[in-house]
Design an enzyme around this catalytic site. Structure first.
Site, PDB file in Angstrom:
ATOM      1  N   ASP A 343      21.812  83.926  20.362  1.00 47.15           N
ATOM      2  CA  ASP A 343      23.191  83.718  19.909  1.00 47.15           C
ATOM      3  C   ASP A 343      23.615  84.913  19.046  1.00 47.15           C
ATOM      4  O   ASP A 343      22.824  85.809  18.781  1.00 47.15           O
ATOM      5  CB  ASP A 343      23.324  82.398  19.134  1.00 47.15           C
ATOM      6  CG  ASP A 343      22.393  82.334  17.921  1.00 47.15           C
ATOM      7  OD1 ASP A 343      21.282  82.848  18.001  1.00 47.15           O
ATOM      8  OD2 ASP A 343      22.793  81.753  16.893  1.00 47.15           O
ATOM      9  N   HIS A 670      16.641  82.626  26.982  1.00 47.81           N
ATOM     10  CA  HIS A 670      18.026  82.295  26.636  1.00 47.81           C
ATOM     11  C   HIS A 670      18.599  83.405  25.746  1.00 47.81           C
ATOM     12  O   HIS A 670      18.131  83.620  24.629  1.00 47.81           O
ATOM     13  CB  HIS A 670      18.031  80.962  25.901  1.00 47.81           C
ATOM     14  CG  HIS A 670      19.378  80.502  25.453  1.00 47.81           C
ATOM     15  ND1 HIS A 670      20.257  79.843  26.283  1.00 47.81           N
ATOM     16  CD2 HIS A 670      20.011  80.627  24.274  1.00 47.81           C
ATOM     17  CE1 HIS A 670      21.357  79.562  25.617  1.00 47.81           C
ATOM     18  NE2 HIS A 670      21.242  80.028  24.390  1.00 47.81           N
ATOM     19  N   ASP A 718      10.936  78.702  32.282  1.00 43.43           N
ATOM     20  CA  ASP A 718      11.478  80.058  32.116  1.00 43.43           C
ATOM     21  C   ASP A 718      12.844  80.138  32.784  1.00 43.43           C
ATOM     22  O   ASP A 718      12.992  80.680  33.875  1.00 43.43           O
ATOM     23  CB  ASP A 718      10.518  81.089  32.723  1.00 43.43           C
ATOM     24  CG  ASP A 718      10.997  82.517  32.461  1.00 43.43           C
ATOM     25  OD1 ASP A 718      11.775  82.713  31.507  1.00 43.43           O
ATOM     26  OD2 ASP A 718      10.595  83.425  33.213  1.00 43.43           O
ATOM     27  N   GLU A 727      14.041  80.357  24.244  1.00 46.31           N
ATOM     28  CA  GLU A 727      14.897  81.341  23.591  1.00 46.31           C
ATOM     29  C   GLU A 727      14.029  82.512  23.095  1.00 46.31           C
ATOM     30  O   GLU A 727      12.802  82.447  23.118  1.00 46.31           O
ATOM     31  CB  GLU A 727      15.662  80.698  22.416  1.00 46.31           C
ATOM     32  CG  GLU A 727      16.787  81.584  21.913  1.00 46.31           C
ATOM     33  CD  GLU A 727      17.950  80.830  21.260  1.00 46.31           C
ATOM     34  OE1 GLU A 727      18.001  79.592  21.364  1.00 46.31           O
ATOM     35  OE2 GLU A 727      18.810  81.498  20.660  1.00 46.31           O
TER      36      GLU A 727
END
Ligand code: 9MR
Length: 747
Positions: A343, A670, A718, A727
């Site tokens: 993020d 991620h 994965d 992540e």
């Protein structure tokens, strides 16, 4: 396109059912279509579009003109609402789609049509001009009558045309059983064993008696052989396993395989060079996580991107960030630092422990018998600062330290000296999204005691490590650390809220006694002052058993203090006891490792693998490595080395959790910008990126759709959608860097 509604079992299914002896059980439900007008024969109703999209019928399909210049996939979409979903029921989601020009990606979702717009299923295929048919099966995690099916087409710089047809969501289909491909049953470290180190493997087999094994070199010649040790059923995987010890072999080379029970392992090396590479790759990862600076292609080929969050449109930037509504009456320049994970958030708590572990990697290289500081010196990491005569690892850590310092509440303001817990977007952004394309308003979240002490601890540690290179910075850091310490003492119980998790993670921690201990330890080691020694020795944490299965992470920071008190020279009264506590803890991790047929120093309570378990394994290994540094006893060194095997492939899934290392490795973590799975123009994560790893709680819907009922090590997939198991994160990579550096030093 015209087609018949499928409302009952197909003929093939009926035949299949008749020919197969079905176990007695509830009769299969009818397959029921949930989509109205998925064929666009005469109208596009009841499909809607976002206001920026024009859609109409064209050749029996729905075609939509998608504008360029939007940020998120959902900023331009076609969809249908009022869809009923039944919890636990499986659905087959099919559609055909084409896009022109070629190469555009559509995000097809089944989710909630109202706030909080949860997504229950999503895929992001890249469309061809001629079109393809897509079919997926998923299980609804909820009951709702407000479901939605949508094809989201935003996030592209240029305008394009999306056409779709034959959209169907069929309820009552058989659930899809996910079977991970785990390859050969002989599980090894797929990267490398050290020639003089331990060499262990695990065999998955139904056999209960000993079996012969052979170690083969790259030409197929047998160089060693022996017999397996049956270990029974392994709790962490539910598999019946044997272990194999081939540590007697001391040769070197590439492309070895281990053969047992008719299967050959994936290939591996016996040598040291892979760890020299991994030591650097695990640290080079941080440059591409940097915020507030353009990433240069000459330094990281394939990873160049514009600077993120410097206020260049569409970014609102981190140069002048307000608090969340009503939080404060000032704004701060909090540009720079590392993005936390996949993020765009930047969090002081997690930034703190990650910085500590990088600085400790450096500090260990200075202090430990086997440390080799030159390996982390200037010019080793290809960062913009290379060549400035400062060790590159310190240059990299300073990028984050400057950010941490900027998060401190200025003098004269309410809660002056404390640190804001975090800065991130107002709302969650979608994937993929380059940091420079994030259009959201950034906000400072309220200060917390934990964040303040993370700042105090790392700034104090920085003060002693940067002193030889930059006295002014060292002095500034120490002043900030002292200010933060005093502010934390004045506000010892200001906690971040568990529910403050919109647009960024919560990182909530309702106990700061461990952070007080850690910060006091760092302040003491840097200043030698009695006030800090008194806090250390007076803390209940000082004598507590802090090295559990989940011993060290962003919320459990006591171990950071204890390890540094044990290794960094000081006159602390009772320091021998501190050192003994680390060695005793290592003894227990060694017991755990020996009891585990997969050989990792990690056996969480109830076999509940934690979020980021791969770094928990590595951090427990750091305790083993530190015990070796303290005592020189080979058993701790061997335990630390062996822990690496699990991360690099000796595990139930037969996967290396480090991108680019091992024949089969995690590479779809991620991330909003290493998002090749969603946009072929973007790269995979850089080599040396650690995946979070098995997480029994599987909080994300993708993992939930695939891994329901998973046992321990199997709670991992994965895929870029699985943010709870897959992540990337700065604190996790720090554990990898710390251990890779230790292992390389043992070569
Ligand atoms: O690693 C963190 C885990 O221990 C927490 O339980 C979880 C919820 O707060 O958050 C994890 O960290 C994520 C953070 O909140 C947001 N950025 C990505 C982090 C890694 O998944």
């Amino acid at each position: 396109m015209k087609r018949r509604r499928t409302t009952a079992l197909t003929l093939a299914a009926l035949l299949g059912a008749a020919l197969t002896a079905l176990p007695a059980g509830p009769a299969a439900a009818d397959e029921v279509e949930q989509i109205r007008n998925g064929t666009f024969d005469t109208t596009t109703a009841p499909w809607w579009t976002t206001a920026n999209v024009t859609a109409g019928l064209s050749g029996g399909q729905l075609c939509a003109e998608v504008p360029g210049g939007t940020a998120n996939r959902w900023d331009a979409a076609v969809g249908q609402n009022d869809i009923t979903l039944v919890k636990g029921e499986s659905y087959r989601f099919t559609f055909t789609a084409n896009g022109s020009p070629a190469g555009h990606v559509v995000r097809a979702i089944v989710g909630l049509s109202v706030s909080p717009y949860d997504t229950y299923f999503e895929v992001s295929p890249q469309l061809s001009v001629s079109g393809d048919a897509y079919t997926y099966t998923f299980t609804s995690p909820v009951d709702t009558t407000e479901g939605q099916v949508a094809l989201q087409a935003g996030g592209s710089a240029d305008a394009w045309r999306l056409c779709m047809d034959d959209v169907s969501l069929l309820g009552g289909v058989p659930p899809e059983v996910y079977e991970p491909d785990t390859g050969p049953r002989v599980r090894v470290n797929q990267v490398a064993y050290l020639p003089s180190g331990p060499k262990n493997a695990t065999l998955v087999t139904g056999a209960t008696g000993k079996l012969p094994w052979q170690l083969k070199n790259a030409r197929g010649g047998v160089v060693a052989h022996g017999r397996t040790v049956p270990r029974g059923v392994d709790a962490s995987s539910g598999q019946n396993v044997h272990s194999i010890d081939f540590g007697g072999y001391r040769g070197r080379g590439d492309g070895f395989t281990l053969v047992a029970d008719g299967e050959a392992s994936r290939p591996f090396d016996i040598g040291t060079s892979a760890y020299e590479r991994l030591r650097l790759d695990a640290l080079k990862y941080y440059y591409t996580q940097r915020s507030g600076i353009a990433i240069r292609d000459d330094l990281r080929p394939g990873y160049a991107r514009p600077a993120g969050h410097l206020g260049v449109a569409p970014n609102r930037g981190d140069l002048d960030v307000p608090c969340q509504a009503g939080g404060c009456d000032y704004r701060l320049d909090v540009s720079g630092g590392w993005y936390d994970a996949g993020d765009h958030g930047k969090y002081v708590v997690n930034g703190g422990i990650a910085t500590w572990e990088l600085l400790s990697t450096y500090e260990r290289s200075q202090l430990a018998r086997t440390g080799r500081p030159a390996k982390l010196g200037d010019g080793t990491l290809a960062v913009p600062e290379s060549g400035n005569k400062v060790p590159d690892i310190l240059d990299e850590a300073r990028w984050e330290l400057e950010f941490l310092l900027s998060m401190q509440v200025p003098a004269g303001r309410l809660l002056a000296g404390m640190a804001h817990h975090k800065v991130h977007d107002e709302q969650w952004t979608g994937l993929p999204l380059l940091p420079s394309d994030d259009p959201q308003q950034r906000e400072l979240h309220p200060p917390s005691t934990a964040a303040t002490l993370n700042l105090a601890a790392t700034a104090a540690q920085a003060a002693r490590l940067y002193r030889p290179y930059d006295r002014r910075f060292a002095a500034k850091a120490l002043t900030a650390a002292r200010t933060a310490w005093s502010a934390a003492l004045a506000h010892p119980e200001v906690y971040a809220s568990e529910s403050d998790a919109t647009g960024g993670g919560a990182y909530a921690d309702a106990d700061a006694t461990d952070e007080f201990y850690w910060a006091a330890a760092e302040l003491y080691l840097t200043t030698g002052e009695k006030q800090f020694a008194d806090h250390v020795t007076g803390s209940p944490v000082h004598t507590a058993d802090i090295f559990g299965p989940l011993g060290l992470d962003w919320s459990r920071t006591a171990a950071a203090g204890r390890l540094d008190l044990a290794t960094v020279p000081s006159k602390l009264p009772g320091r021998d006891r501190v050192r003994r506590s680390v060695v005793q803890a290592a003894g227990r991790y060694l017991d755990t490792l020996e009891a585990q047929p997969y050989g990792m120093p990690y056996a969480p309570e109830g076999n509940r693998y934690d979020w980021g378990s791969s770094h928990q394994v590595l951090n427990n290994a750091v305790v083993l490595a530190t015990a070796y540094d303290l005592t020189g006893a080979a058993k701790y060194r061997d335990g630390a080395l062996q822990s690496m095997d699990y991360v690099l492939g000796r595990n139930a899934l037969n996967i290396s959790y480090v991108t680019g290392y091992g024949e089969v490795n995690s590479h779809r973590q991620h991330s909003r910008w290493y998002a090749r799975e969603l946009d072929p123009e973007l790269p995979d994560p850089p080599p040396g990126t650690l995946a979070g790893g098995p997480n029994s709680a599987i909080q994300d819907p993708y993992a939930q759709s695939k891994l329901q009922g998973c046992v321990g090590q199997f709670c991992y997939i994965d895929d870029i959608q699985s943010w709870s198991t897959n992540e990337t994160a700065i604190n996790w990579n720090a554990a990898l860097a710390r251990m890779a550096s230790f292992v390389a030093d043992q070569g």
